[in-house]
Design an enzyme around this catalytic site. Structure first.
Site, PDB file in Angstrom:
ATOM      1  N   GLY A 202       0.795  -1.277   0.005  1.00  0.00           N
ATOM      2  CA  GLY A 202       0.196  -0.026   0.007  1.00  0.00           C
ATOM      3  C   GLY A 202       0.792   1.431  -0.109  1.00  0.00           C
ATOM      4  CG  HIS A 203       3.550   2.349   3.256  1.00  0.00           C
ATOM      5  ND1 HIS A 203       3.381   0.992   4.286  1.00  0.00           N
ATOM      6  CD2 HIS A 203       2.947   3.138   4.147  1.00  0.00           C
ATOM      7  CE1 HIS A 203       2.585   1.456   5.278  1.00  0.00           C
ATOM      8  NE2 HIS A 203       2.481   2.674   5.365  1.00  0.00           N
TER       9      HIS A 203
END
Ligand code: PAF
Length: 285
Positions: A39-40
């Site tokens: 996600g990052h």
């Protein structure tokens, strides 16, 4: 290929950011607390897609946004692994300030955002959004970022930071990025690693309950009844729900009926054992 620069003091950060922004190049920023996952990494790509010519990521476990010191101490840290992931994602600059570089002795200024900080996480974690708003304002001003990418996973945080940057005339564009999910629907989070195998098996139900609730509302079922049924399903599966609520997407004003005049969001927080899961989805208007 240019390597990733790592800065640990404000002086070198300012010089590195000025170099990346030279000639009118736009700098993107991805604020994180580390323990990076896919996600990052998607935030880095989103910052570039939104027009950033270079991207910086900060890794700072911000003590100001934790209200229990044991939660702060337990927060997962993996500096070496995080730096490897940032390098692999083509990050240009990593900003890893020590706590006293971010909050030098004697500092006593914080930022309070009223509106969207109220309720939900604001109630569950008093002072949390003061810490988030303060550190994000500092990160924007320290880096001079033109674009900052934030995951929609923390929807209330996204609204608080967007409001704060706007209200304080900080010239940064906040770029929302859709939540990344595991194959079974569980929203990616650094805290998922603390789920036991049986909890991990149950965890995706939170997303399923939200999808079903949004479907029920769209089909005309009364909102309070749909939300109550969703909470009951969560309890029956072993969750301790904090909230399952329909809100106006920007103000986070709770709604007890669909309001087709504005975007809406379904917000959920529920504990599964020691892990508090957060999620949200758009509700079609
Ligand atoms: O979402 C997070 O990881 C943090 O709240 C943030 C935005 C990096 C501020 O510390």
């Amino acid at each position: 290929m240019r390597g990733m620069e790592i800065c640990r003091d404000l002086h070198s950060l300012r010089a590195a950011c000025a170099a990346l922004r030279a000639g009118g190049r736009r700098l993107g920023l991805v604020p994180t607390m580390g323990a990076l996952h896919a996600g990052h990494v998607s935030l880095l790509a989103a910052a570039r897609a939104a027009g950033a010519d270079a991207v910086a990521a900060s890794i700072f476990v911000n003590p100001l946004q934790f209200n229990a010191s044991d939660d702060l101490a337990r927060y997962p840290r993996d500096e070496e692994g995080d730096l490897a992931k940032l390098r692999a994602a083509g990050c240009d600059l990593a900003w890893l300030p020590p706590v006293d570089a971010m909050y030098p002795p004697g500092n006593c200024s914080t930022i309070e955002v009223a509106g969207p900080s109220k309720g939900f996480e604001g109630d569950a974690r008093p002072g949390h959004f003061r810490g988030v708003a303060t550190v994000c304002a500092k990160l924007f001003l320290q880096t001079g970022a033109d674009i900052a990418a934030f995951g929609e996973k923390d929807w209330q945080q996204l609204q608080v930071v967007t409001r704060m940057a706007h209200d304080l005339d900080i010239p940064v564009r906040i770029q929302p990025v859709p939540t990344m999910r595991e194959a079974d629907g569980l929203a990616m989070s650094s805290r998922n690693r603390f789920l036991s195998p049986p909890e991990r098996a149950i965890a995706p139900l939170l997303y399923q309950v939200m999808l079903d609730a949004a479907g029920g509302m769209a089909g005309g079922a009364p909102v309070p009844r749909v939300l109550a049924a969703g909470r009951e399903r969560l309890v029956a599966a072993g969750f301790a729900p904090d909230y399952l609520a329909l809100v106006a997407a920007e103000s986070l004003e709770p709604l007890d009926a669909l309001d087709r005049a504005r975007p809406m969001r379904l917000l959920a927080a529920a504990r599964l054992g020691a892990v508090r899961l957060l999620d949200n989805i758009a509700v079609a208007s």
